[in-house]
Motif scaffolding. Structure first.
Motif, mmCIF file in Angstrom:
data_model
loop_
_atom_site.group_PDB
_atom_site.id
_atom_site.type_symbol
_atom_site.label_atom_id
_atom_site.label_comp_id
_atom_site.label_asym_id
_atom_site.label_seq_id
_atom_site.Cartn_x
_atom_site.Cartn_y
_atom_site.Cartn_z
ATOM 1 N N ARG A 31 0.837 -1.212 0.000
ATOM 2 C CA ARG A 31 0.000 0.000 0.000
ATOM 3 C C ARG A 31 0.866 1.254 0.000
ATOM 4 N N PHE A 32 1.920 1.255 0.793
ATOM 5 C CA PHE A 32 2.810 2.399 0.917
ATOM 6 C C PHE A 32 3.511 2.689 -0.411
ATOM 7 N N GLU A 33 3.942 1.651 -1.098
ATOM 8 C CA GLU A 33 4.596 1.833 -2.396
ATOM 9 C C GLU A 33 3.609 2.386 -3.429
ATOM 10 N N ASN A 34 2.365 1.927 -3.399
ATOM 11 C CA ASN A 34 1.346 2.479 -4.298
ATOM 12 C C ASN A 34 1.068 3.943 -3.973
ATOM 13 N N SER A 35 1.060 4.278 -2.701
ATOM 14 C CA SER A 35 0.858 5.659 -2.283
ATOM 15 C C SER A 35 1.994 6.530 -2.815
ATOM 16 N N ARG A 36 3.193 6.010 -2.744
ATOM 17 C CA ARG A 36 4.365 6.716 -3.260
ATOM 18 C C ARG A 36 4.221 6.983 -4.761
ATOM 19 N N LYS A 37 3.881 5.951 -5.516
ATOM 20 C CA LYS A 37 3.752 6.095 -6.968
ATOM 21 C C LYS A 37 2.719 7.165 -7.319
ATOM 22 N N TYR A 38 1.608 7.142 -6.601
ATOM 23 C CA TYR A 38 0.544 8.105 -6.889
ATOM 24 C C TYR A 38 0.972 9.523 -6.509
ATOM 25 N N GLN A 142 1.661 0.200 16.093
ATOM 26 C CA GLN A 142 0.914 -0.220 14.909
ATOM 27 C C GLN A 142 -0.057 0.883 14.475
ATOM 28 N N GLN A 143 -0.679 1.562 15.439
ATOM 29 C CA GLN A 143 -1.556 2.681 15.099
ATOM 30 C C GLN A 143 -0.776 3.821 14.449
ATOM 31 N N ILE A 144 0.463 4.023 14.872
ATOM 32 C CA ILE A 144 1.298 5.070 14.278
ATOM 33 C C ILE A 144 1.541 4.768 12.798
ATOM 34 N N PHE A 145 1.750 3.499 12.462
ATOM 35 C CA PHE A 145 1.889 3.107 11.057
ATOM 36 C C PHE A 145 0.657 3.567 10.268
ATOM 37 N N LEU A 146 -0.517 3.341 10.818
ATOM 38 C CA LEU A 146 -1.759 3.715 10.143
ATOM 39 C C LEU A 146 -1.920 5.237 10.077
ATOM 40 N N LEU A 147 -1.538 5.926 11.137
ATOM 41 C CA LEU A 147 -1.605 7.387 11.132
ATOM 42 C C LEU A 147 -0.692 7.978 10.058
ATOM 43 N N LEU A 148 0.450 7.353 9.831
ATOM 44 C CA LEU A 148 1.378 7.835 8.807
ATOM 45 C C LEU A 148 0.735 7.813 7.425
ATOM 46 N N VAL A 149 0.100 6.708 7.052
ATOM 47 C CA VAL A 149 -0.517 6.658 5.720
ATOM 48 C C VAL A 149 -1.742 7.561 5.648
ATOM 49 N N ASP A 150 -2.467 7.709 6.747
ATOM 50 C CA ASP A 150 -3.596 8.652 6.760
ATOM 51 C C ASP A 150 -3.109 10.071 6.503
#
Length: 177
Positions: A31-38, A142-150
Protein backbone atom coordinates in the motif's frame (compact mmCIF):
# COMPACT_ATOMS: atom_id res chain seq x y z
CA UNK A 1 4.94 -34.57 28.52
CA UNK A 2 3.52 -31.47 30.21
CA UNK A 3 6.31 -29.28 28.82
CA UNK A 4 5.79 -30.72 25.35
CA UNK A 5 2.06 -29.96 25.63
CA UNK A 6 2.79 -26.34 26.64
CA UNK A 7 5.18 -25.91 23.70
CA UNK A 8 2.59 -27.30 21.29
CA UNK A 9 -0.15 -25.02 22.63
CA UNK A 10 2.12 -21.97 22.53
CA UNK A 11 3.19 -22.84 18.98
CA UNK A 12 -0.36 -23.11 17.72
CA UNK A 13 -1.27 -19.73 19.20
CA UNK A 14 1.98 -17.83 18.52
CA UNK A 15 2.52 -18.86 14.88
CA UNK A 16 -0.77 -17.46 13.52
CA UNK A 17 -0.31 -14.19 15.41
CA UNK A 18 3.23 -13.79 14.09
CA UNK A 19 2.06 -14.58 10.56
CA UNK A 20 -0.72 -11.98 10.81
CA UNK A 21 1.75 -9.32 11.90
CA UNK A 22 4.16 -10.29 9.10
CA UNK A 23 1.24 -10.05 6.68
CA UNK A 24 0.50 -6.58 8.03
CA UNK A 25 4.01 -5.36 7.13
CA UNK A 26 3.87 -7.01 3.70
CA UNK A 27 0.45 -5.52 2.93
CA UNK A 28 1.43 -2.16 4.45
CA UNK A 29 4.51 -1.93 2.21
CA UNK A 30 2.44 -2.77 -0.88
CA UNK A 31 0.00 0.00 0.00
CA UNK A 32 2.81 2.40 0.92
CA UNK A 33 4.60 1.83 -2.40
CA UNK A 34 1.35 2.48 -4.30
CA UNK A 35 0.86 5.66 -2.28
CA UNK A 36 4.37 6.72 -3.26
CA UNK A 37 3.75 6.10 -6.97
CA UNK A 38 0.54 8.10 -6.89
CA UNK A 39 2.05 11.00 -4.93
CA UNK A 40 5.00 11.22 -7.32
CA UNK A 41 2.64 11.13 -10.32
CA UNK A 42 0.69 14.03 -8.80
CA UNK A 43 3.90 15.95 -8.04
CA UNK A 44 5.13 15.41 -11.60
CA UNK A 45 1.85 16.61 -13.09
CA UNK A 46 1.85 20.07 -11.49
CA UNK A 47 3.87 22.54 -13.58
CA UNK A 48 6.87 23.92 -11.72
CA UNK A 49 5.59 27.48 -12.01
CA UNK A 50 2.49 26.38 -10.02
CA UNK A 51 4.41 24.81 -7.11
CA UNK A 52 3.80 28.00 -5.12
CA UNK A 53 0.02 27.80 -5.66
CA UNK A 54 -2.17 28.02 -2.53
CA UNK A 55 -5.91 27.33 -2.49
CA UNK A 56 -6.31 30.04 0.18
CA UNK A 57 -3.96 32.50 1.83
CA UNK A 58 -3.65 30.40 5.00
CA UNK A 59 -3.14 27.11 3.11
CA UNK A 60 0.17 25.42 2.46
CA UNK A 61 1.39 25.79 -1.11
CA UNK A 62 1.59 22.78 -3.40
CA UNK A 63 5.34 22.52 -2.71
CA UNK A 64 4.87 23.07 1.04
CA UNK A 65 2.34 20.23 1.15
CA UNK A 66 4.86 17.91 -0.52
CA UNK A 67 7.63 18.93 1.88
CA UNK A 68 5.25 18.58 4.82
CA UNK A 69 4.45 15.03 3.71
CA UNK A 70 8.18 14.29 3.59
CA UNK A 71 8.84 15.85 6.98
CA UNK A 72 5.97 13.92 8.57
CA UNK A 73 7.12 10.64 7.00
CA UNK A 74 10.60 11.25 8.40
CA UNK A 75 9.24 12.20 11.83
CA UNK A 76 6.77 9.32 12.16
CA UNK A 77 9.25 6.66 11.09
CA UNK A 78 12.73 7.79 12.07
CA UNK A 79 11.92 9.85 15.18
CA UNK A 80 8.63 8.73 16.71
CA UNK A 81 8.95 5.02 15.91
CA UNK A 82 12.71 4.83 15.41
CA UNK A 83 13.86 6.93 18.34
CA UNK A 84 16.10 9.31 16.37
CA UNK A 85 16.08 12.89 17.60
CA UNK A 86 13.43 14.83 15.73
CA UNK A 87 14.48 17.37 13.12
CA UNK A 88 13.85 20.92 14.29
CA UNK A 89 11.37 22.38 11.80
CA UNK A 90 12.69 25.88 12.48
CA UNK A 91 16.35 25.13 11.71
CA UNK A 92 16.47 22.00 9.55
CA UNK A 93 16.56 22.81 5.83
CA UNK A 94 15.93 19.42 4.21
CA UNK A 95 12.15 19.80 4.15
CA UNK A 96 11.98 23.58 3.67
CA UNK A 97 10.82 24.63 0.22
CA UNK A 98 13.05 27.75 0.10
CA UNK A 99 14.50 27.85 -3.43
CA UNK A 100 14.17 24.16 -4.24
CA UNK A 101 13.17 23.24 -7.78
CA UNK A 102 10.37 20.82 -8.61
CA UNK A 103 13.02 18.21 -9.43
CA UNK A 104 14.77 18.72 -6.06
CA UNK A 105 11.49 18.50 -4.13
CA UNK A 106 10.48 15.27 -5.87
CA UNK A 107 13.96 13.82 -5.23
CA UNK A 108 13.64 14.56 -1.50
CA UNK A 109 10.20 12.92 -1.39
CA UNK A 110 11.55 9.84 -3.23
CA UNK A 111 14.53 9.61 -0.85
CA UNK A 112 12.27 9.95 2.18
CA UNK A 113 10.01 7.17 0.90
CA UNK A 114 13.13 5.00 0.40
CA UNK A 115 14.31 5.69 3.96
CA UNK A 116 10.85 5.05 5.39
CA UNK A 117 10.46 1.79 3.46
CA UNK A 118 13.86 0.56 4.72
CA UNK A 119 12.77 1.43 8.27
CA UNK A 120 9.48 -0.45 7.88
CA UNK A 121 11.20 -3.50 6.39
CA UNK A 122 13.47 -3.70 9.43
CA UNK A 123 10.83 -2.85 12.03
CA UNK A 124 10.54 -5.37 14.87
CA UNK A 125 6.86 -6.32 14.85
CA UNK A 126 7.16 -7.41 18.48
CA UNK A 127 6.95 -3.65 19.23
CA UNK A 128 3.50 -3.17 17.64
CA UNK A 129 1.68 -3.09 20.97
CA UNK A 130 4.05 -0.61 22.63
CA UNK A 131 2.35 2.71 23.24
CA UNK A 132 3.69 6.17 22.50
CA UNK A 133 2.49 9.66 23.28
CA UNK A 134 0.99 10.99 20.06
CA UNK A 135 0.11 14.62 20.67
CA UNK A 136 -1.31 13.81 24.10
CA UNK A 137 -2.96 10.54 23.09
CA UNK A 138 -1.68 7.03 23.77
CA UNK A 139 -1.27 5.19 20.47
CA UNK A 140 0.34 1.83 19.74
CA UNK A 141 3.19 1.68 17.28
CA UNK A 142 0.91 -0.22 14.91
CA UNK A 143 -1.56 2.68 15.10
CA UNK A 144 1.30 5.07 14.28
CA UNK A 145 1.89 3.11 11.06
CA UNK A 146 -1.76 3.71 10.14
CA UNK A 147 -1.60 7.39 11.13
CA UNK A 148 1.38 7.83 8.81
CA UNK A 149 -0.52 6.66 5.72
CA UNK A 150 -3.60 8.65 6.76
CA UNK A 151 -1.47 11.77 6.93
CA UNK A 152 -0.01 11.21 3.46
CA UNK A 153 -3.51 10.64 2.06
CA UNK A 154 -4.83 13.78 3.77
CA UNK A 155 -2.24 16.08 2.23
CA UNK A 156 -2.26 14.31 -1.13
CA UNK A 157 -6.01 14.94 -1.22
CA UNK A 158 -5.34 18.65 -0.77
CA UNK A 159 -2.87 18.81 -3.64
CA UNK A 160 -5.24 16.85 -5.88
CA UNK A 161 -7.66 19.74 -5.42
CA UNK A 162 -4.80 22.13 -6.29
CA UNK A 163 -4.41 20.32 -9.62
CA UNK A 164 -8.12 20.77 -10.35
CA UNK A 165 -8.02 24.44 -9.34
CA UNK A 166 -5.29 24.86 -11.94
CA UNK A 167 -7.29 23.17 -14.69
CA UNK A 168 -5.42 19.86 -14.53
CA UNK A 169 -7.03 16.43 -14.37
CA UNK A 170 -5.27 14.37 -11.68
CA UNK A 171 -3.66 11.08 -12.63
CA UNK A 172 -5.92 8.05 -12.42
CA UNK A 173 -6.22 6.81 -8.84
CA UNK A 174 -3.87 3.93 -7.98
CA UNK A 175 -5.85 1.25 -6.16
CA UNK A 176 -4.97 -0.07 -2.71
CA UNK A 177 -3.25 2.81 -1.07
Amino acid sequence: MFILMIIMIFGTVEAPLFAQQNDFIKEYLERFENSRKYLIAVAEMMPEDKYGFKATQESLSFAENLMHIGYAMDWHSQSLLGGRESRDWNTDTRFKVSNKSKKEIIKIIEETFDETIRFIQQFDIAQFDEELDYFGLNRTKQQIFLLLVDHITHHRGQILVYLRLNGLVPPRYVLYQ
